[in-house]
Design a protein around this motif. Structure first.
Motif, mmCIF file in Angstrom:
data_model
loop_
_atom_site.group_PDB
_atom_site.id
_atom_site.type_symbol
_atom_site.label_atom_id
_atom_site.label_comp_id
_atom_site.label_asym_id
_atom_site.label_seq_id
_atom_site.Cartn_x
_atom_site.Cartn_y
_atom_site.Cartn_z
ATOM 1 N N ALA A 143 0.826 -1.211 0.000
ATOM 2 C CA ALA A 143 0.000 0.000 0.000
ATOM 3 C C ALA A 143 0.858 1.256 0.000
ATOM 4 C CB ALA A 143 -0.931 -0.003 1.213
ATOM 5 N N LEU A 144 2.013 1.202 0.639
ATOM 6 C CA LEU A 144 2.907 2.355 0.638
ATOM 7 C C LEU A 144 3.417 2.677 -0.761
ATOM 8 C CD1 LEU A 144 5.106 1.725 3.825
ATOM 9 C CD2 LEU A 144 3.142 3.255 3.580
ATOM 10 N N LEU A 145 3.518 1.652 -1.602
ATOM 11 C CA LEU A 145 4.032 1.841 -2.963
ATOM 12 C C LEU A 145 2.944 2.133 -3.980
ATOM 13 C CD1 LEU A 145 6.578 -1.105 -2.942
ATOM 14 C CD2 LEU A 145 7.146 1.328 -2.887
ATOM 15 N N ALA A 146 1.685 1.960 -3.604
ATOM 16 C CA ALA A 146 0.574 2.124 -4.550
ATOM 17 C C ALA A 146 0.554 3.493 -5.224
ATOM 18 C CB ALA A 146 -0.751 1.844 -3.850
ATOM 19 N N PRO A 147 0.830 4.592 -4.499
ATOM 20 C CA PRO A 147 0.808 5.895 -5.176
ATOM 21 C C PRO A 147 1.859 6.035 -6.278
ATOM 22 C CG PRO A 147 0.632 6.186 -2.797
ATOM 23 C CD PRO A 147 0.995 4.748 -3.040
ATOM 24 N N ARG A 148 2.864 5.180 -6.289
ATOM 25 C CA ARG A 148 3.919 5.243 -7.304
ATOM 26 C C ARG A 148 3.772 4.133 -8.349
ATOM 27 N NH1 ARG A 148 9.570 6.529 -4.010
ATOM 28 N NH2 ARG A 148 8.777 8.264 -2.739
ATOM 29 N N ALA A 149 2.596 3.589 -8.475
ATOM 30 C CA ALA A 149 2.405 2.419 -9.334
ATOM 31 C C ALA A 149 2.692 2.694 -10.805
ATOM 32 C CB ALA A 149 0.975 1.890 -9.189
ATOM 33 N N ALA A 150 2.698 3.965 -11.204
ATOM 34 C CA ALA A 150 3.020 4.278 -12.600
ATOM 35 C C ALA A 150 4.517 4.220 -12.876
ATOM 36 C CB ALA A 150 2.486 5.660 -12.969
ATOM 37 N N ASP A 151 5.317 4.186 -11.826
ATOM 38 C CA ASP A 151 6.761 4.077 -11.969
ATOM 39 C C ASP A 151 7.131 2.601 -12.086
ATOM 40 O OD1 ASP A 151 9.630 5.049 -11.632
ATOM 41 O OD2 ASP A 151 9.441 3.649 -9.960
ATOM 42 N N PRO A 152 7.854 2.203 -13.129
ATOM 43 C CA PRO A 152 8.129 0.775 -13.336
ATOM 44 C C PRO A 152 8.816 0.091 -12.151
ATOM 45 C CG PRO A 152 8.634 1.997 -15.318
ATOM 46 C CD PRO A 152 8.339 3.013 -14.266
ATOM 47 N N ALA A 153 9.789 0.753 -11.536
ATOM 48 C CA ALA A 153 10.500 0.132 -10.415
ATOM 49 C C ALA A 153 9.570 -0.083 -9.228
ATOM 50 C CB ALA A 153 11.700 0.987 -10.006
ATOM 51 N N ALA A 154 8.757 0.931 -8.913
ATOM 52 C CA ALA A 154 7.826 0.809 -7.791
ATOM 53 C C ALA A 154 6.744 -0.222 -8.083
ATOM 54 C CB ALA A 154 7.197 2.166 -7.482
ATOM 55 N N ALA A 155 6.261 -0.245 -9.331
ATOM 56 C CA ALA A 155 5.235 -1.219 -9.696
ATOM 57 C C ALA A 155 5.761 -2.643 -9.568
ATOM 58 C CB ALA A 155 4.763 -0.963 -11.126
ATOM 59 N N LEU A 156 7.008 -2.868 -9.993
ATOM 60 C CA LEU A 156 7.584 -4.206 -9.890
ATOM 61 C C LEU A 156 7.828 -4.594 -8.436
ATOM 62 C CD1 LEU A 156 8.668 -6.696 -11.319
ATOM 63 C CD2 LEU A 156 10.897 -5.552 -11.470
ATOM 64 N N GLU A 157 8.298 -3.645 -7.645
ATOM 65 C CA GLU A 157 8.517 -3.943 -6.229
ATOM 66 C C GLU A 157 7.200 -4.272 -5.533
ATOM 67 O OE1 GLU A 157 10.489 -1.951 -2.215
ATOM 68 O OE2 GLU A 157 10.409 -0.799 -4.084
ATOM 69 N N ARG A 158 6.162 -3.523 -5.863
ATOM 70 C CA ARG A 158 4.848 -3.791 -5.265
ATOM 71 C C ARG A 158 4.352 -5.180 -5.662
ATOM 72 N NH1 ARG A 158 -0.573 -3.026 -6.714
ATOM 73 N NH2 ARG A 158 -1.918 -2.699 -4.872
ATOM 74 N N ALA A 159 4.503 -5.524 -6.939
ATOM 75 C CA ALA A 159 4.094 -6.859 -7.374
ATOM 76 C C ALA A 159 4.890 -7.934 -6.637
ATOM 77 C CB ALA A 159 4.296 -7.000 -8.884
ATOM 78 N N GLY A 160 6.182 -7.700 -6.466
ATOM 79 C CA GLY A 160 7.013 -8.673 -5.771
ATOM 80 C C GLY A 160 6.570 -8.899 -4.330
ATOM 81 N N LEU A 161 6.161 -7.841 -3.663
ATOM 82 C CA LEU A 161 5.665 -7.972 -2.289
ATOM 83 C C LEU A 161 4.422 -8.858 -2.244
ATOM 84 C CD1 LEU A 161 6.025 -4.261 -1.168
ATOM 85 C CD2 LEU A 161 7.221 -6.194 -0.124
ATOM 86 N N LEU A 162 3.512 -8.649 -3.188
ATOM 87 C CA LEU A 162 2.264 -9.403 -3.177
ATOM 88 C C LEU A 162 2.461 -10.842 -3.626
ATOM 89 C CD1 LEU A 162 -0.082 -6.575 -4.451
ATOM 90 C CD2 LEU A 162 0.148 -7.447 -2.116
ATOM 91 N N VAL A 163 3.438 -11.079 -4.511
ATOM 92 C CA VAL A 163 3.780 -12.460 -4.864
ATOM 93 C C VAL A 163 4.399 -13.160 -3.660
ATOM 94 C CG1 VAL A 163 5.244 -13.906 -6.315
ATOM 95 C CG2 VAL A 163 4.038 -11.965 -7.323
ATOM 96 N N GLU A 164 5.249 -12.458 -2.931
ATOM 97 C CA GLU A 164 5.849 -13.046 -1.737
ATOM 98 C C GLU A 164 4.783 -13.398 -0.705
ATOM 99 O OE1 GLU A 164 9.950 -11.992 -0.174
ATOM 100 O OE2 GLU A 164 8.670 -10.898 1.221
ATOM 101 N N ARG A 165 3.756 -12.568 -0.594
ATOM 102 C CA ARG A 165 2.651 -12.896 0.317
ATOM 103 C C ARG A 165 2.008 -14.219 -0.084
ATOM 104 N NH1 ARG A 165 -2.869 -9.381 0.736
ATOM 105 N NH2 ARG A 165 -2.978 -10.120 -1.411
ATOM 106 N N CYS A 166 1.826 -14.437 -1.386
ATOM 107 C CA CYS A 166 1.262 -15.705 -1.850
ATOM 108 C C CYS A 166 2.135 -16.873 -1.411
ATOM 109 C CB CYS A 166 1.131 -15.704 -3.368
ATOM 110 S SG CYS A 166 -0.050 -14.534 -4.042
#
Length: 264
Positions: free
Chosen positions: A31-54
């Motif tokens: 959620a902390l990274l959501a406001p930067r989701a248009a930035d490729p690095a932040a979007a990938l990091e956010r996806a990685g966090l949610l994959v790790e949760r899985c």
């Protein structure tokens, strides 16, 4: 998506993300990274966090897929596209390894695509090698190929100073050594992994390594380590989910699917 926020000098956002991630609060960290989701690095990091949760909870697949599609959509060059493909491979691996859905072909395909996109000197190569090792070990049942991939990942993580990834490469190489009855090598690898995770404060990954180290130690040390692993497991709300039955039965745990995975 490896050791973000783990070293002095990291920006406050990355430090906050790391502290949440290391305690298993992946949704809050994302959620902390959501406001930067248009930035490729932040979007990938956010996806990685949610994959790790899985990987750790066996839940949140739809949200991880959505975040990954966003990361794929905003990627602008081969490096960014390769990173997204590597993350997709990890998600497909996780679904297969946890028995949610057989996505083994997708995992291999995505990691192969990442290998084609990432340059040999890319900073994402060690993490890719590690994830290819996971597929070789847990899907293809090829410990020899897995060992080679883990060694490449280990060397790359060492060269880059990625200590969190090193904790995973130590752990998984030790797991292979344990399978082969090489107790001294396994004990050393698990101990190194545990040392790094304790130094970084990576609490969510500490219980699996404590439990794994217990399988290399005689009594009463083995029971002490398993008890400590169980205490941490309960403290963190029963995560990772795949550790519960193994702790209860007192049997050797499977290596965590990780990270950075890396990684668990």
């Amino acid at each position: 998506m490896s050791g973000y926020g783990t070293t002095a000098g990291d920006d406050p956002l990355q430090t906050a993300v790391w502290r949440l991630r290391s305690r298993g609060c992946w949704t809050d960290a994302a959620a902390l990274l959501a406001p930067r989701a248009a930035d490729p690095a932040a979007a990938l990091e956010r996806a990685g966090l949610l994959v790790e949760r899985c990987l750790f909870t066996g839940d949140g697949w739809a949200e991880a897929e959505d975040a990954l599609r966003t990361a794929e959509a905003v990627a602008r060059d081969d490096e960014e596209r390769g990173g997204a493909a590597c993350e997709r491979g990890r998600l497909a691996y996780a679904a297969t390894w946890l028995g949610v859905r057989d996505r083994a072909d997708e995992a291999r395909s995505a990691l192969g695509r990442a290998a084609a996109l990432l340059a040999p000197t890319s900073p994402g190569r060690p993490l890719l090698d590690f994830r290819r090792g996971l597929v070789a070990e847990h899907i293809a049942d090829s410990p020899q190929a897995a060992r080679a991939a883990y060694r490449r990942a280990h060397d790359g993580a060492t060269a880059q100073g990625d200590t969190l990834l090193l904790s995973f490469t130590w752990h998984h190489q030790a797991g292979l050594a344990l399978r082969e009855g090489e107790l001294a090598e396994a004990r050393h690898g698990f101990a190194e992994s545990l040392r790094i995770r304790e130094e970084l404060g990576y609490l969510i990954g500490t219980a699996p390594t404590l439990a794994a180290l217990a399988d290399c130690e005689p009594e009463p040390e083995a029971s002490r380590l398993r008890a400590e692993a169980g205490r941490l497991f309960r403290l963190l709300g029963g995560v990772p989910v795949w550790l519960e039955s193994q702790l209860a039965a007192g049997i050797p745990p499977q290596p965590s699917p990780a990270q950075p995975e890396p990684a668990a």
